[in-house]
Design an enzyme around this catalytic site. Structure first.
Site, PDB file in Angstrom:
ATOM      1  N   ASP A   1      -0.184  -6.665   8.634  1.00 48.49           N
ATOM      2  CA  ASP A   1      -1.692  -6.684   9.087  1.00 48.49           C
ATOM      3  C   ASP A   1      -2.514  -5.803   8.048  1.00 48.49           C
ATOM      4  O   ASP A   1      -3.736  -6.022   7.906  1.00 48.49           O
ATOM      5  CB  ASP A   1      -1.735  -5.729  10.468  1.00 48.49           C
ATOM      6  CG  ASP A   1      -1.017  -6.533  11.365  1.00 48.49           C
ATOM      7  OD1 ASP A   1      -1.168  -7.925  11.448  1.00 48.49           O
ATOM      8  OD2 ASP A   1      -0.203  -6.256  12.163  1.00 48.49           O
ATOM      9  N   GLY A   2      -1.760  -4.784   7.464  1.00 44.96           N
ATOM     10  CA  GLY A   2      -2.600  -4.023   6.530  1.00 44.96           C
ATOM     11  C   GLY A   2      -3.010  -4.936   5.391  1.00 44.96           C
ATOM     12  O   GLY A   2      -4.051  -4.319   4.667  1.00 44.96           O
TER      13      GLY A   2
HETATM   14  N1  LIG Z   1      -0.780   6.052  16.269  1.00 38.18           N
HETATM   15  C1  LIG Z   1      -1.007   4.719  15.781  1.00 38.18           C
HETATM   16  O1  LIG Z   1      -0.637   3.872  16.284  1.00 38.18           O
HETATM   17  C2  LIG Z   1      -1.861   4.728  14.285  1.00 38.18           C
HETATM   18  C3  LIG Z   1      -1.997   5.799  13.821  1.00 38.18           C
HETATM   19  C4  LIG Z   1      -2.828   5.368  12.493  1.00 38.18           C
HETATM   20  C5  LIG Z   1      -3.352   4.318  12.174  1.00 38.18           C
HETATM   21  N2  LIG Z   1      -2.917   3.250  12.898  1.00 38.18           N
HETATM   22  C6  LIG Z   1      -3.231   1.728  12.471  1.00 38.18           C
HETATM   23  O2  LIG Z   1      -2.823   1.393  11.250  1.00 38.18           O
HETATM   24  C7  LIG Z   1      -3.945   0.741  10.986  1.00 38.18           C
HETATM   25  C8  LIG Z   1      -3.880   0.574   9.234  1.00 38.18           C
HETATM   26  O3  LIG Z   1      -2.860  -0.370   9.211  1.00 38.18           O
HETATM   27  P1  LIG Z   1      -2.153  -0.383   7.861  1.00 38.18           P
HETATM   28  O4  LIG Z   1      -1.164  -1.508   7.857  1.00 38.18           O
HETATM   29  O5  LIG Z   1      -2.964  -0.345   6.595  1.00 38.18           O
HETATM   30  O6  LIG Z   1      -1.203   0.939   8.150  1.00 38.18           O
HETATM   31  P2  LIG Z   1       0.439   1.289   8.250  1.00 38.18           P
HETATM   32  O7  LIG Z   1       0.916   0.672   7.189  1.00 38.18           O
HETATM   33  O8  LIG Z   1       0.422   2.719   8.504  1.00 38.18           O
HETATM   34  O9  LIG Z   1       0.725   0.341   9.512  1.00 38.18           O
HETATM   35  C9  LIG Z   1      -0.016   0.616  10.773  1.00 38.18           C
HETATM   36  C10 LIG Z   1       0.798  -0.184  11.792  1.00 38.18           C
HETATM   37  O10 LIG Z   1      -0.245  -0.668  12.538  1.00 38.18           O
HETATM   38  C11 LIG Z   1      -0.091  -2.140  12.725  1.00 38.18           C
HETATM   39  N3  LIG Z   1      -1.589  -2.762  12.871  1.00 38.18           N
HETATM   40  C12 LIG Z   1      -2.612  -2.686  12.065  1.00 38.18           C
HETATM   41  N4  LIG Z   1      -3.453  -3.541  12.465  1.00 38.18           N
HETATM   42  C13 LIG Z   1      -3.132  -3.889  13.615  1.00 38.18           C
HETATM   43  C14 LIG Z   1      -3.845  -4.783  14.632  1.00 38.18           C
HETATM   44  N5  LIG Z   1      -5.053  -5.311  14.663  1.00 38.18           N
HETATM   45  N6  LIG Z   1      -3.011  -5.086  15.732  1.00 38.18           N
HETATM   46  C15 LIG Z   1      -1.695  -4.434  16.078  1.00 38.18           C
HETATM   47  N7  LIG Z   1      -1.468  -3.849  14.867  1.00 38.18           N
HETATM   48  C16 LIG Z   1      -1.711  -3.413  13.716  1.00 38.18           C
HETATM   49  C17 LIG Z   1       0.471  -2.712  11.361  1.00 38.18           C
HETATM   50  O11 LIG Z   1       1.111  -3.823  11.512  1.00 38.18           O
HETATM   51  C18 LIG Z   1       1.372  -1.557  11.168  1.00 38.18           C
HETATM   52  O12 LIG Z   1       2.628  -1.751  11.990  1.00 38.18           O
HETATM   53  C19 LIG Z   1      -5.258   1.396  11.379  1.00 38.18           C
HETATM   54  O13 LIG Z   1      -6.575   0.612  11.489  1.00 38.18           O
HETATM   55  C20 LIG Z   1      -4.766   2.009  12.673  1.00 38.18           C
HETATM   56  O14 LIG Z   1      -5.185   1.093  13.636  1.00 38.18           O
HETATM   57  C21 LIG Z   1      -2.218   3.348  13.988  1.00 38.18           C
HETATM   58  N1  LIG Z   2      -3.601  -5.971  -2.118  1.00 40.23           N
HETATM   59  C1  LIG Z   2      -3.373  -4.788  -1.575  1.00 40.23           C
HETATM   60  N2  LIG Z   2      -3.588  -3.718  -2.586  1.00 40.23           N
HETATM   61  C2  LIG Z   2      -3.404  -2.295  -2.088  1.00 40.23           C
HETATM   62  N3  LIG Z   2      -3.099  -1.997  -0.930  1.00 40.23           N
HETATM   63  C3  LIG Z   2      -2.811  -2.758  -0.211  1.00 40.23           C
HETATM   64  C4  LIG Z   2      -2.714  -4.350  -0.542  1.00 40.23           C
HETATM   65  N4  LIG Z   2      -2.303  -5.173   0.755  1.00 40.23           N
HETATM   66  C5  LIG Z   2      -1.846  -4.134   1.564  1.00 40.23           C
HETATM   67  N5  LIG Z   2      -2.167  -2.792   0.961  1.00 40.23           N
HETATM   68  C6  LIG Z   2      -1.926  -1.634   1.680  1.00 40.23           C
HETATM   69  O1  LIG Z   2      -0.258  -1.744   1.865  1.00 40.23           O
HETATM   70  C7  LIG Z   2      -0.085  -1.058   3.068  1.00 40.23           C
HETATM   71  C8  LIG Z   2       0.854  -1.851   3.922  1.00 40.23           C
HETATM   72  O2  LIG Z   2       0.628  -3.498   3.909  1.00 40.23           O
HETATM   73  P1  LIG Z   2       1.105  -4.272   5.094  1.00 40.23           P
HETATM   74  O3  LIG Z   2       0.550  -3.457   6.466  1.00 40.23           O
HETATM   75  O4  LIG Z   2       0.693  -5.476   4.993  1.00 40.23           O
HETATM   76  O5  LIG Z   2       2.499  -4.251   4.728  1.00 40.23           O
HETATM   77  P2  LIG Z   2       3.761  -3.795   5.915  1.00 40.23           P
HETATM   78  O6  LIG Z   2       3.311  -2.163   6.275  1.00 40.23           O
HETATM   79  O7  LIG Z   2       5.021  -4.070   5.547  1.00 40.23           O
HETATM   80  O8  LIG Z   2       3.262  -4.578   7.210  1.00 40.23           O
HETATM   81  P3  LIG Z   2       3.500  -4.114   8.671  1.00 40.23           P
HETATM   82  O9  LIG Z   2       2.333  -3.290   8.753  1.00 40.23           O
HETATM   83  O10 LIG Z   2       3.410  -5.202   9.322  1.00 40.23           O
HETATM   84  O11 LIG Z   2       4.774  -3.561   8.940  1.00 40.23           O
HETATM   85  C9  LIG Z   2      -1.288  -1.032   4.008  1.00 40.23           C
HETATM   86  O12 LIG Z   2      -1.907   0.272   4.194  1.00 40.23           O
HETATM   87  C10 LIG Z   2      -2.274  -1.719   3.309  1.00 40.23           C
HETATM   88  O13 LIG Z   2      -3.621  -1.297   3.431  1.00 40.23           O
END
Ligand SMILES: NC(=O)c1ccc[n+]([C@@H]2O[C@H](COP(=O)([O-])OP(=O)(O)OC[C@H]3O[C@@H](n4cnc5c(N)ncnc54)[C@H](O)[C@@H]3O)[C@@H](O)[C@H]2O)c1
Ligand SMILES: Nc1ncnc2c1ncn2[C@@H]1O[C@H](COP(=O)(O)OP(=O)(O)OP(=O)(O)O)[C@@H](O)[C@H]1O
Length: 487
Positions: free
Chosen positions: A251-252
């Protein structure tokens, strides 16, 4: 043989009820004439009045039909007009039918208490009215859309706004951008393979991020054809060149892709290479099959709404920061950061005071973000196609603070009051933290540029699959059959 002229009831009044005797027609006519002549004057008045009303009624109906017809013509539909017209024809047929009295017209809206008694409420009509969307501050009528139709005094929604959206290519897609999660070997391998396949099999132009192009070139000079960009200005123009965005990650990575497009976003095809993958319905192993079908179209699309946020500094009163709005796909969070004090945030909705948040902070989330941080803070899960803004407190120090869902058209303002003990911090999709000092405010409203993401099945199936597979929503062992039960 005795026969009776049928009784005619108009407004609950019997006009003539004449027993006729005799065998020949002349006798009958004479008898009728003699008896009815006494009440002829009254009878004629009573007979003519309803006919006049009936005529007025027909005129009114014809006017309605022509109005309906012109409305339908404008909207391309004619079904209701046809119904109305056929109803009208039926009624006029009865109206001008064998008895020629049109009583049903006069009595149409009457409540019958028996076969002949009718309550005279024909003229107690409801006033007609019309409802429409209204955009605050919009001086012109351009953005007013009819959302309800008036049908015999009842309000009914004319059309649902959020149907499943389908994208059909009118010309072949030419250019694809592939965005990848960094530091992942599986993603790097898949990216190289996909670039080759899209080039050789689909003859597409391909863009990747500068560091990804460098990685590909260290692997082989074959990847020389891959495009990239140099600076922000070129990124700003990407949406004019790119037909499709492919994301490889979780999702990130979808959030990252969305953040690259500050304006219009091309359709995004999110492949799942993360742990949760709420917004990534496409399995990476079957990428050829999926991309093949997506490049042909049509594609089911989820239009994911974004929020646009402005930080307003007390120091530069009423001026937005020069960098312009920050768009978020999930949420903007205003929290206490490293401060150990409660946040104290004054919240306004379209300038009406909403509440004061005293706790760890506040999340303003899109419906796509409803399954992310907002969910963890106790907010509802909302279908991503529902246009709304979630207002979810984080650990409020109050027993009665429940999350809200507000309509899409509102503007929210979160202000750090002057008497606040500490600063607050705003973060955007979990990134780009900004400090909000006393007097600073964050203003947030729905952005005009949504993120169109391709669905694997359709919006609703994908959403339900995500909450089942990703969150294991309401997973419980089914109760066994043997045990106590109703007899
Ligand atoms: N306590 C919490 O649950 C918490 C705390 C901080 C941030 N977040 C979320 O993490 C997001 C950033 O994601 P990231 O991947 O860059 O950070 P990250 O790598 O820390 O991942 C955060 C988790 O949130 C999940 N996630 C992100 N967007 C989602 C969505 N729309 N629906 C369901 N799950 C989702 C991702 O799959 C991941 O498992 C923020 O927008 C925020 O919503 C959650
Ligand atoms: N192209 C990119 N350049 C820099 N940062 C990125 C890029 N793609 C993703 N990221 C950052 O890397 C982090 C992890 O990405 P992502 O959530 O896709 O992977 P993941 O953590 O393995 O997946 P999940 O959240 O499902 O466990 C996120 O915070 C996202 O903002």
């Amino acid at each position: 043989m005795n026969w009776r002229r049928p009784a005619i009831s108009i407004w609950n009044i019997k006009i003539v009820d004449i027993p006729l005797s005799g065998y020949n027609f002349y006798e009958k006519l004479k008898s009728w004439w003699t008896q009815s002549s006494l009440c002829n004057a009254m009878g004629m008045i009573r007979f003519m009045l309803p006919c006049l009303f009936c005529l007025e009624n027909c005129k009114e109906r014809d006017r309605k039909i022509s109005e309906e017809q012109s409305h339908r013509e404008n909207n391309g539909g004619d079904e209701r007009t046809e119904n109305l017209a056929s109803r009208s024809n039926e009624q006029s047929e009865q109206c001008c039918g064998s008895n020629g009295i049109c009583s049903h017209e006069v009595l149409r809206d009457g409540d019958r208490d028996s076969a002949s008694k009718v309550v005279p409420n024909k003229f107690a009509r409801k006033a007609s009215f019309k409802l429409s969307w209204w955009c605050k501050g919009d001086q012109s009528d351009q953005h007013k859309h009819d959302i309800v139709s008036f049908e015999r005094g009842n309000i009914t929604t004319a059309e649902r706004s959020s149907k499943q959206i389908s994208l059909k290519w009118e010309s072949q897609p030419q250019t694809v951008i592939i965005l990848t999660k960094p530091n992942s070997t599986s993603v790097r391998i898949l990216c190289a393979e996909m670039v080759r396949w899209l080039r050789e099999q689909k003859k597409l132009d391909i863009y990747v991020e500068p560091h990804v192009r460098a990685e590909l070139l260290t692997e082989s000079s074959y990847y020389n054809f891959v495009h990239t960009w140099k600076d922000e200005t070129e990124i700003m123009l990407l949406h004019t060149k790119v037909d499709l965005v492919v994301t490889l990650g979780g999702d990130g990575t979808v959030l990252w892709a969305a953040s690259m497009f500050k304006g219009p976003v091309p359709p995004v095809v999110p492949f799942s290479l993360g742990s949760l993958g709420f917004m990534t319905p496409f399995h990476s192993e079957r990428y050829r099959e999926y991309l093949d079908s997506i490049l042909k179209g049509p594609i089911s699309i989820t239009l994911r709404h974004r929020l646009q946020c402005h930080v307003i500094r007390e120091a530069a009163k009423n001026e937005y920061e020069t960098e312009g709005p920050i768009l978020v796909l999930n949420e903007v969070t205003i929290d206490r950061g490293i401060s150990s004090y409660l946040t104290n945030l004054e919240c306004y909705c379209d300038n009406s005071f909403v509440t004061c948040v005293q706790g760890d902070g506040l999340i303003l989330s899109t419906t796509s973000g409803s399954t992310a941080y907002s969910l963890a803070a106790g907010g509802s899960m909302v279908h991503p196609q529902v246009p709304g803004i979630l207002f979810t407190p984080i650990c409020p120090h109050s027993l009665s603070f429940r999350p809200l869902i507000l309509p899409e058209h509102v503007t929210l303002r979160v202000q750090v009051p002057f008497n606040s003990r500490s600063h607050a911090w705003a973060s955007f999709d979990g990134k780009d933290r900004k400090r909000l000092a006393a007097g600073d405010a964050l203003v947030c409203s729905m952005a005009p540029w949504p993120v169109p993401t391709a669905c694997q099945v359709d919006s609703t199936s994908d959403f339900l699959n995500s909450i089942h597979d990703g969150l294991h929503w309401n997973l419980r062992k089914t109760q066994s059959f043997d045990g106590p039960r109703d007899t």
